[in-house]
Design a protein around this motif. Sequence first.
Motif, PDB file in Angstrom:
ATOM      1  N   TYR A  37       0.874  -1.014   0.070  1.00 59.09           N
ATOM      2  CA  TYR A  37       0.105   0.081   0.053  1.00 59.09           C
ATOM      3  C   TYR A  37       0.815   1.345  -0.005  1.00 59.09           C
ATOM      4  CZ  TYR A  37      -3.692  -3.113   1.430  1.00 59.09           C
ATOM      5  OH  TYR A  37      -4.742  -4.151   1.324  1.00 59.09           O
ATOM      6  N   ARG A  38       0.178   2.450  -0.250  1.00 58.00           N
ATOM      7  CA  ARG A  38       1.214   3.428  -0.146  1.00 58.00           C
ATOM      8  C   ARG A  38       0.411   4.746   0.266  1.00 58.00           C
ATOM      9  NH1 ARG A  38       2.055   4.669  -6.809  1.00 58.00           N
ATOM     10  NH2 ARG A  38      -0.464   5.342  -7.303  1.00 58.00           N
ATOM     11  N   GLN A  39       0.898   5.490   0.968  1.00 56.71           N
ATOM     12  CA  GLN A  39       0.322   6.880   1.517  1.00 56.71           C
ATOM     13  C   GLN A  39       1.143   8.137   1.230  1.00 56.71           C
ATOM     14  OE1 GLN A  39      -0.996   6.435   5.570  1.00 56.71           O
ATOM     15  NE2 GLN A  39      -2.364   8.228   5.205  1.00 56.71           N
ATOM     16  N   ALA A  40       0.753   8.950   0.538  1.00 57.50           N
ATOM     17  CA  ALA A  40       1.316  10.372   0.208  1.00 57.50           C
ATOM     18  C   ALA A  40       0.905  11.274   1.113  1.00 57.50           C
ATOM     19  CB  ALA A  40       0.957  10.708  -1.316  1.00 57.50           C
ATOM     20  N   PRO A  41       1.598  12.080   1.584  1.00 57.55           N
ATOM     21  CA  PRO A  41       1.157  13.243   2.384  1.00 57.55           C
ATOM     22  C   PRO A  41      -0.272  13.842   2.080  1.00 57.55           C
ATOM     23  CG  PRO A  41       3.187  13.696   1.821  1.00 57.55           C
ATOM     24  CD  PRO A  41       3.025  12.472   1.033  1.00 57.55           C
ATOM     25  N   GLY A  42      -1.162  14.068   2.932  1.00 52.72           N
ATOM     26  CA  GLY A  42      -2.387  14.610   2.837  1.00 52.72           C
ATOM     27  C   GLY A  42      -3.378  13.548   2.028  1.00 52.72           C
ATOM     28  N   LYS A  43      -3.095  12.304   1.649  1.00 54.70           N
ATOM     29  CA  LYS A  43      -3.823  11.511   0.868  1.00 54.70           C
ATOM     30  C   LYS A  43      -4.092  10.227   1.747  1.00 54.70           C
ATOM     31  CE  LYS A  43      -2.424  12.807  -3.621  1.00 54.70           C
ATOM     32  NZ  LYS A  43      -1.896  12.649  -4.977  1.00 54.70           N
ATOM     33  N   GLN A  44      -5.123   9.782   1.569  1.00 60.32           N
ATOM     34  CA  GLN A  44      -5.614   8.474   2.049  1.00 60.32           C
ATOM     35  C   GLN A  44      -4.566   7.318   1.639  1.00 60.32           C
ATOM     36  OE1 GLN A  44      -9.727   7.749   1.680  1.00 60.32           O
ATOM     37  NE2 GLN A  44     -10.299   8.583   3.381  1.00 60.32           N
ATOM     38  N   ARG A  45      -4.319   6.322   2.634  1.00 62.52           N
ATOM     39  CA  ARG A  45      -3.578   5.195   2.084  1.00 62.52           C
ATOM     40  C   ARG A  45      -4.407   4.311   0.948  1.00 62.52           C
ATOM     41  NH1 ARG A  45      -1.438   1.283   6.997  1.00 62.52           N
ATOM     42  NH2 ARG A  45      -0.557   3.366   7.575  1.00 62.52           N
ATOM     43  N   GLU A  46      -3.665   3.772   0.061  1.00 59.03           N
ATOM     44  CA  GLU A  46      -4.490   3.383  -1.009  1.00 59.03           C
ATOM     45  C   GLU A  46      -3.536   1.910  -1.441  1.00 59.03           C
ATOM     46  OE1 GLU A  46      -4.413   5.407  -4.720  1.00 59.03           O
ATOM     47  OE2 GLU A  46      -1.949   5.499  -4.925  1.00 59.03           O
ATOM     48  N   TYR A  59      -3.940  -5.335  -8.804  1.00 56.92           N
ATOM     49  CA  TYR A  59      -3.091  -4.051  -8.943  1.00 56.92           C
ATOM     50  C   TYR A  59      -4.231  -2.706  -9.136  1.00 56.92           C
ATOM     51  CZ  TYR A  59       0.796  -6.959 -10.160  1.00 56.92           C
ATOM     52  OH  TYR A  59       2.038  -7.915 -10.449  1.00 56.92           O
ATOM     53  N   GLU A  60      -3.770  -1.865  -8.546  1.00 55.59           N
ATOM     54  CA  GLU A  60      -4.297  -0.323  -8.476  1.00 55.59           C
ATOM     55  C   GLU A  60      -3.954   0.004 -10.066  1.00 55.59           C
ATOM     56  OE1 GLU A  60      -4.880   3.696  -8.929  1.00 55.59           O
ATOM     57  OE2 GLU A  60      -3.095   2.966  -8.784  1.00 55.59           O
ATOM     58  N   ASP A  61      -5.037   0.537 -10.526  1.00 57.54           N
ATOM     59  CA  ASP A  61      -5.009   0.874 -12.177  1.00 57.54           C
ATOM     60  C   ASP A  61      -3.788   1.642 -12.562  1.00 57.54           C
ATOM     61  OD1 ASP A  61      -8.713   1.058 -12.554  1.00 57.54           O
ATOM     62  OD2 ASP A  61      -7.300  -0.708 -12.359  1.00 57.54           O
ATOM     63  N   SER A  62      -3.296   2.611 -11.815  1.00 57.56           N
ATOM     64  CA  SER A  62      -2.316   3.428 -12.169  1.00 57.56           C
ATOM     65  C   SER A  62      -1.035   2.894 -12.310  1.00 57.56           C
ATOM     66  CB  SER A  62      -2.344   4.637 -11.579  1.00 57.56           C
ATOM     67  OG  SER A  62      -1.873   4.571 -10.167  1.00 57.56           O
ATOM     68  N   VAL A  63      -0.885   1.587 -11.692  1.00 55.09           N
ATOM     69  CA  VAL A  63       0.503   0.977 -11.616  1.00 55.09           C
ATOM     70  C   VAL A  63       0.526  -0.391 -12.485  1.00 55.09           C
ATOM     71  CG1 VAL A  63       0.758   1.702  -9.345  1.00 55.09           C
ATOM     72  CG2 VAL A  63       0.113  -0.744  -9.795  1.00 55.09           C
ATOM     73  N   LYS A  64      -0.612  -0.544 -13.094  1.00 53.95           N
ATOM     74  CA  LYS A  64      -0.901  -1.910 -13.970  1.00 53.95           C
ATOM     75  C   LYS A  64       0.394  -1.538 -15.108  1.00 53.95           C
ATOM     76  CE  LYS A  64      -5.494  -3.674 -12.930  1.00 53.95           C
ATOM     77  NZ  LYS A  64      -7.011  -3.565 -13.512  1.00 53.95           N
TER      78      LYS A  64
END
Length: 121
Positions: A37-46, A59-64
Amino acid sequence: QVHLAESGGGLVQPGGSLNLSCAASGIIFSIDDMGWYRQAPGKQRELVATMTSGGFTNYEDSVKGRFTISRDSAKNTVYLQMNSLKPEDPAVYLCKVGARQVAWNAIRDYWGRGTQVTVSS
């Protein structure tokens, strides 16, 4: 307790690659799903990518097509090969493992502390 140790993060230029790894240790009877999973500043964990014990991946769509998750069950380790990194990929990448410590326990999720991925020219 189950301990997760992540490694492989760092600074890379756009278009570059990194390979993250996460090793689970401790009292482990079995491991079910493993994932990143990943979490960027100010964003929810995805969710980035997950793999079941049977080898099914999600996979999350943007990393496929750019990221590949794999696991070495003998080593209780999950990997994330990240290619063609983009400016929108930087985040803290966290490993999550579903594990049973004894045969009669329910599966419990364990989280690593995360490893920082930075993409910058």
